[in-house]
Enzyme design. Structure first.
Site, mmCIF file in Angstrom:
data_model
loop_
_atom_site.group_PDB
_atom_site.id
_atom_site.type_symbol
_atom_site.label_atom_id
_atom_site.label_comp_id
_atom_site.label_asym_id
_atom_site.label_seq_id
_atom_site.Cartn_x
_atom_site.Cartn_y
_atom_site.Cartn_z
ATOM 1 N N LYS A 116 62.282 19.038 50.797
ATOM 2 C CA LYS A 116 62.526 18.185 51.958
ATOM 3 C C LYS A 116 63.862 18.475 52.638
ATOM 4 O O LYS A 116 63.991 18.349 53.853
ATOM 5 C CB LYS A 116 62.407 16.725 51.553
ATOM 6 C CG LYS A 116 60.974 16.320 51.219
ATOM 7 C CD LYS A 116 60.878 14.858 50.846
ATOM 8 C CE LYS A 116 59.418 14.421 50.738
ATOM 9 N NZ LYS A 116 58.641 15.194 49.771
ATOM 10 N N LYS A 158 65.389 10.040 48.429
ATOM 11 C CA LYS A 158 64.159 10.811 48.283
ATOM 12 C C LYS A 158 64.374 12.042 47.419
ATOM 13 O O LYS A 158 65.406 12.711 47.504
ATOM 14 C CB LYS A 158 63.646 11.280 49.656
ATOM 15 C CG LYS A 158 62.988 10.202 50.496
ATOM 16 C CD LYS A 158 62.351 10.830 51.726
ATOM 17 C CE LYS A 158 61.560 9.812 52.525
ATOM 18 N NZ LYS A 158 60.907 10.425 53.706
ATOM 19 N N GLY A 164 53.677 11.566 47.405
ATOM 20 C CA GLY A 164 52.868 10.470 46.869
ATOM 21 C C GLY A 164 53.675 9.254 46.468
ATOM 22 O O GLY A 164 53.243 8.463 45.636
ATOM 23 N N HIS A 208 53.692 5.016 60.598
ATOM 24 C CA HIS A 208 53.627 6.339 59.974
ATOM 25 C C HIS A 208 52.537 7.109 60.706
ATOM 26 O O HIS A 208 51.348 6.839 60.538
ATOM 27 C CB HIS A 208 53.297 6.196 58.485
ATOM 28 C CG HIS A 208 53.286 7.492 57.738
ATOM 29 N ND1 HIS A 208 53.764 7.606 56.463
ATOM 30 C CD2 HIS A 208 52.874 8.728 58.087
ATOM 31 C CE1 HIS A 208 53.641 8.871 56.057
ATOM 32 N NE2 HIS A 208 53.092 9.555 57.037
ATOM 33 N N LYS A 237 48.668 5.800 50.921
ATOM 34 C CA LYS A 237 47.855 5.368 52.048
ATOM 35 C C LYS A 237 46.587 4.657 51.572
ATOM 36 O O LYS A 237 46.007 5.030 50.558
ATOM 37 C CB LYS A 237 47.506 6.577 52.912
ATOM 38 C CG LYS A 237 48.736 7.252 53.514
ATOM 39 C CD LYS A 237 48.444 8.657 53.994
ATOM 40 C CE LYS A 237 49.719 9.358 54.405
ATOM 41 N NZ LYS A 237 49.514 10.783 54.694
ATOM 42 N N GLU A 288 58.358 14.927 57.112
ATOM 43 C CA GLU A 288 57.951 15.986 56.196
ATOM 44 C C GLU A 288 56.726 16.704 56.735
ATOM 45 O O GLU A 288 56.079 16.252 57.673
ATOM 46 C CB GLU A 288 57.649 15.435 54.800
ATOM 47 C CG GLU A 288 56.477 14.484 54.729
ATOM 48 C CD GLU A 288 56.223 13.961 53.323
ATOM 49 O OE1 GLU A 288 56.792 14.528 52.373
ATOM 50 O OE2 GLU A 288 55.462 13.005 53.185
ATOM 51 N N ASN A 290 53.117 18.406 55.218
ATOM 52 C CA ASN A 290 52.211 18.606 54.097
ATOM 53 C C ASN A 290 51.509 19.940 54.277
ATOM 54 O O ASN A 290 50.799 20.158 55.261
ATOM 55 C CB ASN A 290 51.185 17.476 54.013
ATOM 56 C CG ASN A 290 51.800 16.211 53.471
ATOM 57 O OD1 ASN A 290 52.316 16.186 52.362
ATOM 58 N ND2 ASN A 290 51.788 15.152 54.268
ATOM 59 N N ARG A 292 48.920 21.510 53.124
ATOM 60 C CA ARG A 292 47.593 21.505 52.496
ATOM 61 C C ARG A 292 46.660 20.668 53.361
ATOM 62 O O ARG A 292 47.090 20.039 54.323
ATOM 63 C CB ARG A 292 47.667 20.879 51.097
ATOM 64 C CG ARG A 292 48.320 19.500 51.112
ATOM 65 C CD ARG A 292 48.283 18.792 49.775
ATOM 66 N NE ARG A 292 49.176 17.647 49.738
ATOM 67 C CZ ARG A 292 48.962 16.469 50.283
ATOM 68 N NH1 ARG A 292 47.846 16.265 50.971
ATOM 69 N NH2 ARG A 292 49.828 15.488 50.179
ATOM 70 N N ARG A 338 39.880 4.242 51.797
ATOM 71 C CA ARG A 338 39.855 4.876 50.478
ATOM 72 C C ARG A 338 39.349 3.863 49.455
ATOM 73 O O ARG A 338 39.966 2.812 49.248
ATOM 74 C CB ARG A 338 41.249 5.345 50.077
ATOM 75 C CG ARG A 338 41.858 6.362 51.014
ATOM 76 C CD ARG A 338 43.135 6.932 50.412
ATOM 77 N NE ARG A 338 43.852 7.798 51.345
ATOM 78 C CZ ARG A 338 44.847 8.595 51.013
ATOM 79 N NH1 ARG A 338 45.254 8.633 49.743
ATOM 80 N NH2 ARG A 338 45.453 9.350 51.907
#
Length: 445
Positions: A116, A158, A164, A208, A237, A288, A290, A292, A338
């Site tokens: 980061k 951080k 996560g 976010h 999330k 940040e 991600n 992936r 989810r």
């Protein structure tokens, strides 16, 4: 194009990748732990290889066993999905040495954007707005406290290698800083084997917002719109949607342009996500990237019409993007819930067990990504998410109504899930108005 792809993952994302490969005429290989012998991904793949006992360290995180399986079955490429080895640069290097294509970015990019502190530095140099914070990593509590005083409280502590929600703590004042720093650093060492930390100003109760990007080997970068991921619990999330209800077209364009700039600054290839915080004055800051595919990628697929898994495969095979920026037109509204095997009334305690009966809803604009079936035994060793319910409608109001109807039809009998909790969120007046920030669950529940 690849002839055979090994999927180094499990659960619904493994099933999702297998289905995309099948449509492309690519043979698939599933790997599985002893606990996943009867899992759906092992049954759907063309081949399946057991790579070890239930523990992730001995199976899904065991690089040597996964690479050995890839070589034995003569697969051309590995798709890592999300989690596990998806952002592990050492694994990417090992794939390259074995002449196996890793479907994702290079090890260099993963290192640069996964750290980061380095990611912040890269974005600052590119002119992408970032949250004020330390320009260099910090290691000791004393130097971190000094940096926090210069930035101004409250601050977010951080882990540079974090993700996560791990290795993150909010410090309101110098009095609670040392304890929070030491706790976050110890968590980072346990989870990532890294004591590198950084400090940034805490943006209180932001939205976010993340932008999905895809980038090929020819320098083409396309952004596919944003996702609002503000409904979170402990930085995890819960519900995601696209587009964000409060963004103006001008702000959406501006943030999208910055997401493309960020991806180009990182010299990025494949699918990735640029994440921003949006404050109550419409200021946004990069937090940040991600490197992936994301859990919540289906909402972007529903509104953009782009199959992100197929794009990942095309890019890794050396093909150009199948779409240009001018082709992208976001259509309607999509929401994802989810569904986890957990008990919200007992602090979201995981609830593994046998599913006696499963009924998955369907209909126009309804998509269920899952790997469970009637009689399936949910193992206690992995993440508790067992399904993703995604709906699409012309409007946000229509999508909320469709999601409520869909959740009302969903049957997962035999274990406790968070389905009712999701239903409560959808019924909340502030959620329905789109007037929520990252403190929504803490505030209302």
């Amino acid at each position: 194009m690849f002839q055979k792809i090994l999927i180094a993952n499990r659960g619904e994302i493994a099933v999702r990748i297998i289905r995309a490969c099948r449509e492309l005429g690519i043979r698939t290989v599933a790997v599985y732990s002893e606990a996943d012998r009867e899992a759906l991904h092992t049954q759907l793949a063309d081949e399946a290889v057991c790579i070890g006992p239930a523990s992730s360290l001995d199976s899904y995180l065991n690089m040597e066993r996964i690479l050995s399986a890839t070589i034995v079955v003569n697969a051309d490429a590995i798709h890592p999905g999300f989690g596990f080895l998806s952002e592990n640069s050492k694994f990417v290097d090992m794939c390259q040495k074995c002449n196996i294509t890793f479907i994702g970015p290079s090890a260099e990019v993963i290192n640069r954007m996964g750290n980061k502190s380095e990611a912040r530095s890269t974005m600052e140099k590119a002119g992408v707005p970032v949250v004020p914070g330390t320009k260099e990593p910090v290691y000791g509590a004393d130097e971190a406290l000094e940096a926090a005083g210069k930035i101004g409280f409250p601050v977010m502590i951080k882990a540079s290698s974090g993700g996560g929600g791990k290795g993150m703590r909010i410090s309101e004042s110098p009095e609670d800083f040392m304890e929070n720093f030491n706790t976050a650093q110890m968590e980072s060492v346990r989870s990532f084997g890294d004591d590198t930390m950084y400090i940034e100003r805490y943006v209180r109760n932001p939205k976010h917002i993340e932008f999905q990007i895809i980038a090929d080997k020819f320098g083409n970068v396309v952004q596919l719109g944003e996702r609002d991921c503000s409904i979170q619990r402990h930085h995890q999330k819960v519900i995601e949607e696209s587009p964000c209800a409060i963004l103006t077209q001008e702000l959406r364009r501006k943030m999208g342009d910055e997401a493309v700039r960020a991806a180009k600054a990182a010299r990025y290839e494949n699918a990735g996500t640029i994440e921003f915080l949006l404050d109550d004055r419409q200021n946004f800051y990069f937090i940040e990237m991600n490197t992936r595919i994301q859990v919540e990628h289906p909402v972007t697929e529903m509104v953009s019409g782009v199959d992100l898994i197929k794009e990942q495969i095309y890019i890794a095979a050396g093909l150009p993007l199948s779409v240009k920026q001018e082709d992208i037109c976001l259509n309607g509204h999509a929401i994802e819930c989810r569904i986890n095997a957990e008990n919200p009334r007992k602090n979201f305690m995981p609830c593994p067990g046998k599913l006696i009966e499963v009924h998955l809803p369907g209909g126009n604009g309804v998509r269920i990504d899952t790997a469970v079936y009637s009689g399936y035994e949910i193992p206690p060793y992995y993440d508790s998410m067992i399904a993703k319910v995604i709906v699409h409608d012309k409007t946000r109001t229509g999508a909320i109504a469709k999601m409520r109807s869909t959740l009302g039809e969903l049957i997962l009998e035999g274990v406790t899930t968070n389905t009712d909790f999701q239903y409560e969120i959808l019924n909340n007046e502030d959620f329905q108005k789109g007037e929520f920030t990252t403190d929504f669950i803490e505030k209302h529940f």
